[in-house]
Design an enzyme around this catalytic site. Structure first.
Site, PDB file in Angstrom:
ATOM      1  N   HIS A 141     -93.519  32.032 -84.716  1.00 22.92           N
ATOM      2  CA  HIS A 141     -94.381  31.430 -85.738  1.00 22.92           C
ATOM      3  C   HIS A 141     -94.111  29.938 -85.911  1.00 22.92           C
ATOM      4  CE1 HIS A 141     -96.004  35.299 -86.681  1.00 22.92           C
ATOM      5  NE2 HIS A 141     -94.797  35.790 -86.902  1.00 22.92           N
ATOM      6  N   ARG A 160     -85.967  32.234 -81.359  1.00 26.27           N
ATOM      7  CA  ARG A 160     -86.811  33.396 -81.654  1.00 26.27           C
ATOM      8  C   ARG A 160     -88.010  33.324 -80.708  1.00 26.27           C
ATOM      9  NH1 ARG A 160     -89.748  36.031 -86.382  1.00 26.27           N
ATOM     10  NH2 ARG A 160     -90.595  34.005 -86.949  1.00 26.27           N
ATOM     11  N   GLU A 181     -88.902  45.235 -87.908  1.00 29.43           N
ATOM     12  CA  GLU A 181     -89.850  44.715 -88.896  1.00 29.43           C
ATOM     13  C   GLU A 181     -91.132  45.527 -88.983  1.00 29.43           C
ATOM     14  OE1 GLU A 181     -90.667  40.548 -88.105  1.00 29.43           O
ATOM     15  OE2 GLU A 181     -90.681  40.822 -85.948  1.00 29.43           O
ATOM     16  N   ASP A 234     -92.687  40.937 -92.375  1.00 31.10           N
ATOM     17  CA  ASP A 234     -93.487  41.886 -91.597  1.00 31.10           C
ATOM     18  C   ASP A 234     -93.207  43.328 -92.015  1.00 31.10           C
ATOM     19  OD1 ASP A 234     -95.347  40.778 -89.691  1.00 31.10           O
ATOM     20  OD2 ASP A 234     -93.638  39.755 -88.821  1.00 31.10           O
TER      21      ASP A 234
HETATM   22  C1  3PY Z   1     -90.286  38.427 -91.027  1.00 27.16           C
HETATM   23  O1  3PY Z   1     -89.772  38.438 -92.157  1.00 27.16           O
HETATM   24  O2  3PY Z   1     -91.216  39.167 -90.677  1.00 27.16           O
HETATM   25  C2  3PY Z   1     -89.786  37.499 -90.042  1.00 27.16           C
HETATM   26  O3  3PY Z   1     -90.175  37.574 -88.899  1.00 27.16           O
HETATM   27  C3  3PY Z   1     -88.814  36.458 -90.476  1.00 27.16           C
HETATM   28  O4  3PY Z   1     -89.181  35.215 -89.988  1.00 27.16           O
HETATM   29 MG    MG Z   2     -91.789  38.835 -88.578  1.00 27.04          MG
END
Ligand code: 3PY
Ligand code: MG
Length: 255
Positions: free
Chosen positions: A45, A70, A149, A175
């Protein structure tokens, strides 16, 4: 600074990681010098590109800190290149199944754990290792974190945690809230997300691997610290900048 063995998370702590969206070496060096133990260059992101990763790894190294990357969704090839460029570890988003975990580990760990291709052009110099020593130690020195997530990832969390070559888990609470509420809320404080934290920590404990978490705010970071997470990622950098700018301006009126 090119190394981030999982054993670094075993004692003391928690380890604080500064999460960076801005693809600038100056930002990476500044945050690395601000007391964070490491930085993450976000290519999912955030705006990190391979070129900015090369520059930001060097900038974090100037501050004596390891840089993690990431990856974009499924971007395991970029992960292997980032390790070649001296990244100390990788964070793979949306690892939902043992097969996802296996594919991640395959790309970024040398045999026998995986099938990473040889070519650590800058990593050798950053770590000060010769070719045989790098081959022998890279798997242990570079951290591969699988992000948990989604609801599906939660249902497979033990198999993901126990995948050889996955060194630890990292919870993405934003997420996770979107997934656990069926797209209704983005809220790390949602009761279903809070209930899931212990479940992931337990899976990490069973696998003997650390569980890290991303924190949206200092208040969440304090809560995660009390819950015993050994690594907390805080950010992103744009938030640090906005908070600093707002505080600086309001301080003018308070002075
Ligand atoms: C989330 O919280 O989904 C993340 O990917 C953290 O950046
Ligand atoms: Mg995320």
């Amino acid at each position: 600074p090119g190394a981030f063995p999982a054993t670094a998370l075993e004692h003391g702590g928690p380890h604080f990681n500064g999460w960076l969206c801005v693809p600038s070496p100056l930002v990476a060096e500044t945050v690395a010098r601000a007391g964070f133990g490491s930085v993450t260059l976000d290519a999912q992101h955030g705006f990190a590109t391979f070129t900015s990763i090369v520059d930001c790894v060097a900038a974090a190294a100037l501050a004596g800190k390891p840089a993690l990357v990431r990856l974009p969704l499924g971007g395991f090839g970029l992960g292997a290149r980032a390790l070649d460029a001296g990244a100390a570890g990788l964070i793979a988003p949306m690892i939902d199944t043992a097969a996802d975990a296996r594919a991640f580990s395959d790309a970024v760990k040398f045999p026998p754990l995986g099938r990473r291709s040889w070519g650590p052009n800058r990593a050798l110099g950053l770590l000060g290792l010769d070719r045989p020593s790098y081959l022998a130690r890279a798997n242990e020195l570079t951290l591969a974190l699988a992000m948990i997530e989604t609801e599906l990832a939660l249902s497979n969390v033990d198999a993901i945690a126990q995948t050889d070559g996955v060194d630890g888990l990292l919870i993405g609470p934003n997420d996770l809230s979107v997934s656990l509420t069926g797209g209704v809320a983005v809220d790390p404080g949602h009761p279903r997300v809070i209930a899931a934290l212990g479940r992931v920590l337990d899976a990490g404990r069973r696998a003997g691997k650390p569980v890290a978490i991303f924190a949206n705010s200092p208040a969440y970071a304090s809560d995660y610290m009390r819950r015993g997470f050994p690594m907390i990622a805080l950010g992103p950098d744009l938030g640090f900048l906005a908070a600093g700018a707002e505080r600086t301006l309001s301080d003018v009126f308070d002075a």
